[in-house]
Design a protein around this motif. Structure first.
Motif, short mmCIF file in Angstrom:
data_model
loop_
_atom_site.label_atom_id
_atom_site.label_comp_id
_atom_site.label_asym_id
_atom_site.label_seq_id
_atom_site.Cartn_x
_atom_site.Cartn_y
_atom_site.Cartn_z
N ASP A 119 -3.32 4.03 -3.54
CA ASP A 119 -2.84 2.97 -2.65
C ASP A 119 -2.11 1.89 -3.64
OD1 ASP A 119 -3.06 0.46 -1.76
OD2 ASP A 119 -4.82 0.73 -0.52
N CYS A 159 0.67 4.28 0.95
CA CYS A 159 0.92 5.23 2.11
C CYS A 159 1.76 4.88 3.02
CB CYS A 159 -0.60 5.49 2.78
SG CYS A 159 -1.23 3.94 3.65
N ASP A 213 0.78 -1.37 0.02
CA ASP A 213 0.12 -0.02 0.10
C ASP A 213 0.84 1.32 0.03
OD1 ASP A 213 -1.64 2.33 0.81
OD2 ASP A 213 -2.67 1.17 2.21
N TYR A 226 -5.67 11.50 0.97
CA TYR A 226 -4.70 10.87 1.95
C TYR A 226 -3.36 10.23 1.24
CZ TYR A 226 -3.29 6.89 5.16
OH TYR A 226 -2.78 5.90 5.69
N HIS A 227 -3.81 9.36 0.35
CA HIS A 227 -2.82 8.56 -0.24
C HIS A 227 -1.97 9.48 -1.32
CE1 HIS A 227 -4.81 5.00 0.79
NE2 HIS A 227 -3.74 4.59 0.84
#
Ligand SMILES: [Zn+2]
Length: 414
Positions: free
Chosen positions: A348, A304, A302, A357-358
């Protein structure tokens, strides 16, 4: 397993764990590896192993189709994704983030700053500050949105977002440091951690890191506030080497490990944890095939975690330890698998949609792989070893999650 037990298990899986597939009971063949005493599970197929096969195929296809050279970071393209949010209503599915408004502002501002400092103009800075102060009580602590209760994790995001706004209209002087200090003291728990809110709220490595980061940023990190915090964080290191959310009862996880190690870095106590086990755990998060990082044992790669685990690696490097991840391989995963020419923003993994966010944590993870850092025990004094225009992104402080230049300005103003 009895019929009633199976029914209960199905109910738990569907209602509490959100699992889409039924639980499959299987007896695995165990086969002794010829070269070692390790027991290899050769026939056990789980939801995770099946998902991994799919992700791996997609990654390998991208590696092959994109050739040996890494693509460049499509900065202008990703900027269009970030700018969109300032001029359009966010899509309906983002209503779940109504209580995370400071986070969205921090993610977007940080991503713009990292790609090009000029892209976070004064007009946007003003809009960010106005919104943050509106969602606060007496200019701090901060809430997730207008009319909500003050929340520690949102206060962390709000302070980081404000730090990116270059003291526009004197916004740094408006932060209610004394009010936030008293509130943090009230959130302190007997076990040394901090709760998210006064009335209700969880207490874990994440909230404790947020309290330490906010206090360090605002120069209110007193011995009274730090009482018992180091011991709380150290107790969260698990038998695997990474850290969990709570002392002695949780699974090692990339996000919680970042929070614990970054928290210890603020306290200048990183060397008090088991460094060799931590390094091994970080190394084990990277797979040779996908080349990116996962957050836990037996979980999928992933983007992140390029930051959550990558930052732990960088913090260890700034403490004088050697790197425990393969940075060129991680760059390849990020540039080939986390960005696509079809949709702006970073994601992701292949098959997933980009999100704010990512985009932020993939960019920060990529930045950490590009720069090298000086050795220091002081989290706020971390600096890069060379200034050059060969980097695609500005340098990030791995403890505070902010561009080094913005952090330096904010701290020197405090
Ligand atoms: Zn992720």
């Amino acid at each position: 397993m009895s019929g009633q037990d199976l029914k209960t298990l199905k109910f738990i899986n569907a209602q509490f764990l959100g699992r889409k597939r039924p639980t499959i009971e299987a007896i695995s063949d165990e086969q002794m590896d010829q070269d070692s005493s390790m027991v290899c599970m050769t026939s056990l197929s789980t939801e995770t192993t099946e998902d991994r096969e799919e992700v791996l195929l997609e990654c390998l296809e991208l590696f092959e189709s994109l050739g040996l050279e890494n693509p460049t970071l499509l900065k202008e393209f990703h900027k269009s994704y970030l700018d969109y949010s300032f001029n359009n209503a966010l899509p309906r599915q983002m209503k779940a983030l109504d209580a995370s408004q400071p986070w969205i502002l921090y993610w977007i501002a940080c991503s713009l700053r990292l790609m090009n400092r000029e892209w976070l103009g004064e007009d946007i800075q003003r809009r960010i500050c106005k919104k943050l102060f509106k969602a606060s009580l007496e200019n701090g602590p901060f809430c997730g949105g207008f009319g909500q209760d003050p929340h520690l994790v949102c206060t962390y995001a709000a302070i980081n977002a404000l730090a990116l706004c270059d003291n526009v209209d004197g916004c740094w002087d408006q932060i209610n440091r004394q009010g936030i200090y008293k509130w943090l003291l009230a959130l302190k728990s007997d076990n040394g951690g901090f709760r998210t809110g006064l009335v209700v709220g969880e207490c874990d490595t994440r909230t404790t890191y947020c309290a330490l980061s906010v206090a360090a940023m605002l120069d209110i990190l007193t011995p009274e506030l730090c009482q018992g915090v180091e011991q709380f964080l150290l107790r969260c290191q698990t038998y695997e080497g990474g850290f969990g959310a709570c002392p002695q009862e949780d699974e090692a996880h990339g996000g919680y490990t970042f929070c614990a190690v970054a928290g210890l870095a603020i306290l200048e106590s990183v060397e008090k944890c088991n460094i060799s086990m931590l390094s091994e755990w970080c190394s084990a998060r990277q797979t040779a095939e996908e080349k990116g990082l996962s957050g836990r044992s037996n979980k999928l790669v992933d983007g992140c975690y390029s930051y959550w685990v990558g930052a732990v690696n960088t913090i260890l490097e700034t403490q004088g330890y050697s790197s425990c991840i393969d940075k060129p391989a991680l760059q390849e995963y990020i540039l080939k698998c986390c960005q696509s020419t079809e949709r702006p923003g970073l994601r992701d993994k292949p098959g997933k949609s980009p999100d704010y966010y990512h985009t932020t944590y993939v960019l920060m993870g990529l930045s950490l792989t590009e720069h090298s850092f000086n050795t220091t025990k002081s989290a706020s004094a971390i600096s890069t070893r060379e200034e050059s225009d060969k980097f695609q992104l500005g340098a990030v402080n791995p403890v505070f999650g902010l561009p080094i230049e913005d952090l330096r300005k904010f701290l020197s103003h405090t």
